[in-house]
Design a protein around this motif. Structure first.
Motif, PDB file in Angstrom:
ATOM      1  N   LYS A 283       1.146  -0.892  -0.162  1.00 60.09           N
ATOM      2  CA  LYS A 283      -0.035   0.313  -0.216  1.00 60.09           C
ATOM      3  C   LYS A 283       0.934   1.270   0.151  1.00 60.09           C
ATOM      4  CE  LYS A 283      -3.542   2.009   3.059  1.00 60.09           C
ATOM      5  NZ  LYS A 283      -4.755   2.355   3.997  1.00 60.09           N
ATOM      6  N   LEU A 284       2.037   0.822   0.913  1.00 63.22           N
ATOM      7  CA  LEU A 284       2.571   2.540   0.742  1.00 63.22           C
ATOM      8  C   LEU A 284       3.299   2.597  -0.471  1.00 63.22           C
ATOM      9  CD1 LEU A 284       4.102   1.691   4.736  1.00 63.22           C
ATOM     10  CD2 LEU A 284       2.377   4.023   3.714  1.00 63.22           C
ATOM     11  N   ALA A 285       4.205   1.045  -0.831  1.00 62.45           N
ATOM     12  CA  ALA A 285       4.224   1.579  -2.421  1.00 62.45           C
ATOM     13  C   ALA A 285       3.802   1.924  -3.263  1.00 62.45           C
ATOM     14  CB  ALA A 285       5.412   0.331  -2.366  1.00 62.45           C
ATOM     15  N   LEU A 286       2.648   1.426  -3.394  1.00 57.57           N
ATOM     16  CA  LEU A 286       1.740   1.917  -4.517  1.00 57.57           C
ATOM     17  C   LEU A 286       1.409   3.956  -4.409  1.00 57.57           C
ATOM     18  CD1 LEU A 286      -0.163   1.523  -6.804  1.00 57.57           C
ATOM     19  CD2 LEU A 286      -2.014   0.950  -5.076  1.00 57.57           C
ATOM     20  N   GLN A 287       0.980   4.295  -2.908  1.00 56.91           N
ATOM     21  CA  GLN A 287       0.875   5.141  -2.402  1.00 56.91           C
ATOM     22  C   GLN A 287       1.578   6.518  -3.448  1.00 56.91           C
ATOM     23  OE1 GLN A 287       0.378   4.782   1.732  1.00 56.91           O
ATOM     24  NE2 GLN A 287      -2.597   5.271   1.073  1.00 56.91           N
ATOM     25  N   ARG A 288       3.341   5.720  -3.392  1.00 58.02           N
ATOM     26  CA  ARG A 288       4.018   6.789  -3.735  1.00 58.02           C
ATOM     27  C   ARG A 288       4.242   6.762  -5.273  1.00 58.02           C
ATOM     28  NH1 ARG A 288       6.886   3.628   0.596  1.00 58.02           N
ATOM     29  NH2 ARG A 288       7.855   2.176  -1.073  1.00 58.02           N
ATOM     30  N   GLU A 289       4.588   5.669  -5.626  1.00 64.15           N
ATOM     31  CA  GLU A 289       4.046   5.328  -6.862  1.00 64.15           C
ATOM     32  C   GLU A 289       3.118   6.178  -7.592  1.00 64.15           C
ATOM     33  OE1 GLU A 289       4.009   1.879 -10.074  1.00 64.15           O
ATOM     34  OE2 GLU A 289       3.505   0.810  -8.228  1.00 64.15           O
ATOM     35  N   LEU A 290       1.309   6.176  -6.728  1.00 63.20           N
ATOM     36  CA  LEU A 290       0.955   7.382  -8.075  1.00 63.20           C
ATOM     37  C   LEU A 290       0.669   8.769  -6.975  1.00 63.20           C
ATOM     38  CD1 LEU A 290      -1.526   4.775  -7.270  1.00 63.20           C
ATOM     39  CD2 LEU A 290      -0.162   4.975  -8.669  1.00 63.20           C
ATOM     40  N   GLY A 291       1.666   8.821  -6.407  1.00 63.35           N
ATOM     41  CA  GLY A 291       1.809  10.328  -5.892  1.00 63.35           C
ATOM     42  C   GLY A 291       1.228  10.437  -4.489  1.00 63.35           C
ATOM     43  N   LEU A 292       0.017   9.866  -4.010  1.00 61.60           N
ATOM     44  CA  LEU A 292      -0.714   9.735  -3.575  1.00 61.60           C
ATOM     45  C   LEU A 292       0.366  10.307  -1.642  1.00 61.60           C
ATOM     46  CD1 LEU A 292      -3.050   6.949  -3.631  1.00 61.60           C
ATOM     47  CD2 LEU A 292      -3.517   9.106  -4.115  1.00 61.60           C
TER      48      LEU A 292
END
Length: 481
Positions: A283-292
């Protein structure tokens, strides 16, 4: 030992060779699971231009022959390839299959008519080692196979005992053309099919398959019932009501080896039922990847889908301002109707810390969505089966779905079964229904963490592999042989 029964699985696409949707997933996975001590299964496909060279280069040429189609006689080349323990046959004709796209060509009626006739002609050239007891056709692109079998090969001992199964993956697409296609293109003039395939003054390929096949299936039990109603029957509900004796629904499965969070190389961190606490790293990695905003406590809702009304993109677009008032994040991956692409992408652009849109198809990114999200949205108007909700559960992400088709068959909503649930659901296809389900998910996330974790365990513990579905198909085959 009794001789094995042979199943020839006919489709216009199959993963990994070519895939545009769920049919490709099914045709690429089910045949391998159909194989048993009792059944052998092989797949026959058109040799489409889109098939990658890595597979073309490994194909073996067998022979070539002419295929009669109405007043035409067309070349057909036969190639074979072994993949995943399954033998595949590829039918070559550059005039029909060397195209820029799989579907949507000006002469699709003739292309699929040729393929259907060529499938049957091919049996003459493979019958020495593999004579089909059953031909299993899929969707309207192969719907003429049962029709031709009975109208063009009746009385031929090579064909007379062959049975047919026809599976409807999406009734929305039926193969409807001018009634003159029956004679000029299909070469069925003067046969009973010329009249039986007509619906609303047009030829309907799918109708022909339903009438001529020995058994008809859909890809979920609920969808089999739904298509007998006016709301879902797409104008053919009367036909299905009259053929209900041979209509059934068998749920699709997913490839559990392919979708495995413990081994998936696309993920930031692997995890499984016994290590769900590691899921948050994705989740944290996806948030970083998407700019969230990186916030493990903010529930992340995700949608991986075609952005169309059928998939509920209109409901998502309508509720975006309301979602902004909740403490939640939303990430959308997919392409579709420009109206919804623009609405979702524009909203995300102006709310970048909490909303993200990727208007594209990206297989590896979709896996990171499955693993990184807390809730997976599938608010479909109709859904014959659906695979994404099963995949999301495999990754421990709770699906939030509308109760229709295969979504109803696979997702037990919290409103209905409480702590036994594996997700959330709502009944009416409107924004209020979706809003209520989202608010329920948020309430559990923030106020009942123990319940949330139990639902997660329920979801990741679901077993929607192909084994059970394959056995139900084998039972169906036995019933018609």
């Amino acid at each position: 030992m009794a001789k094995k029964k042979n199943v020839l699985f006919a489709a216009f696409e199959a993963s990994p060779f070519i895939k545009t949707g769920g049919l490709g997933d099914v045709a690429g996975a089910l045949p391998a699971h159909l194989k048993s001590e009792e059944f052998d299964a092989r797949v026959i496909l058109p040799l489409l231009n889109s098939i990658p060279e890595e597979y073309r280069g490994k194909m073996k040429f067998v022979t070539s022959y002419e295929v009669p189609l109405g007043w035409r006689s067309q070349y057909c080349g036969l190639f074979t390839l072994m993949k995943g323990g399954v033998k595949y046959y590829f039918l070559d004709n550059e005039y029909y299959f060397k195209r820029g796209q799989v579907y949507g060509e000006f002469d699709d009626a003739e292309r699929v008519a040729f393929f259907s006739k060529a499938v049957l002609e091919t049996i003459k050239y493979i019958s020495g080692s593999f004579r089909p007891d059953i031909i299993h056709a899929n969707d309207w692109h192969t719907a003429l196979i049962p029709v031709y079998l009975r109208e063009s090969y009746n009385g031929d001992p090579l064909y007379d005992s062959i049975k047919t199964v026809f599976t409807i993956h999406n009734l929305k697409f039926q193969g409807q053309y001018s009634k003159y296609v029956t004679t000029d293109v299909c070469g069925l003039g003067g046969t009973p099919a010329e009249g039986q395939m007509i619906h609303d003054d047009a030829v309907n390929f799918l109708q022909g398959a339903v009438i001529y096949s020995d058994a008809v299936t859909t890809v979920s039990p609920t969808y089999a019932r739904e298509i007998c109603t006016k709301a879902y029957g797409e104008g053919l509900e009367g036909l299905f009501q009259s053929r209900s004796y041979k209509l059934s629904g068998i749920l699709n499965g997913i490839d559990r080896k392919n979708y495995d969070p413990e081994k998936d190389k696309a993920l930031a961190a692997n995890y499984g039922p016994d290590s769900l606490e590691k899921k948050v790293l994705n989740k944290l990695a996806l948030q970083r990847e998407l700019g969230l905003e990186e916030d493990s406590e903010a529930p992340l809702f995700a949608m991986v889908s075609r952005l169309t009304t059928q998939k509920g993109a209109n409901l998502i677009a309508e509720l975006l301002p309301l979602f902004r008032e909740r403490r939640m994040q939303l990430a959308v991956l997919g392409t579709g109707d420009y109206l919804y692409e623009h609405a979702i992408a524009d909203f995300a652009y102006h709310n970048q810390s909490r909303f993200a849109a990727r208007i594209a198809f990206d297989e590896k990114l979709s896996r990171r969505f499955y693993a990184g999200a807390d809730v997976f949205l599938m608010p479909s108007e109709f859904e014959p089966c659906g695979l994404a909700q099963m995949i999301s559960m495999r990754y421990g992400t709770l699906p939030l779905v509308r109760e229709t088709g295969g979504l109803k068959d696979t997702v037990a909503g919290y409103w209905d079964v409480g702590n036994l649930a594996n997700g959330f659901s709502f009944k009416d296809f409107d924004a209020n229904g979706l809003r209520s389900a989202v608010d329920l998910a948020l309430k559990l996330w923030f106020e009942q963490k123990d319940t949330w974790q139990q639902l997660q365990k329920n979801a990741i513990g679901m077993h929607y592999g192909w084994e059970e579905s394959a056995e139900k198909y084998r039972e169906l085959y036995r019933s018609i042989l």
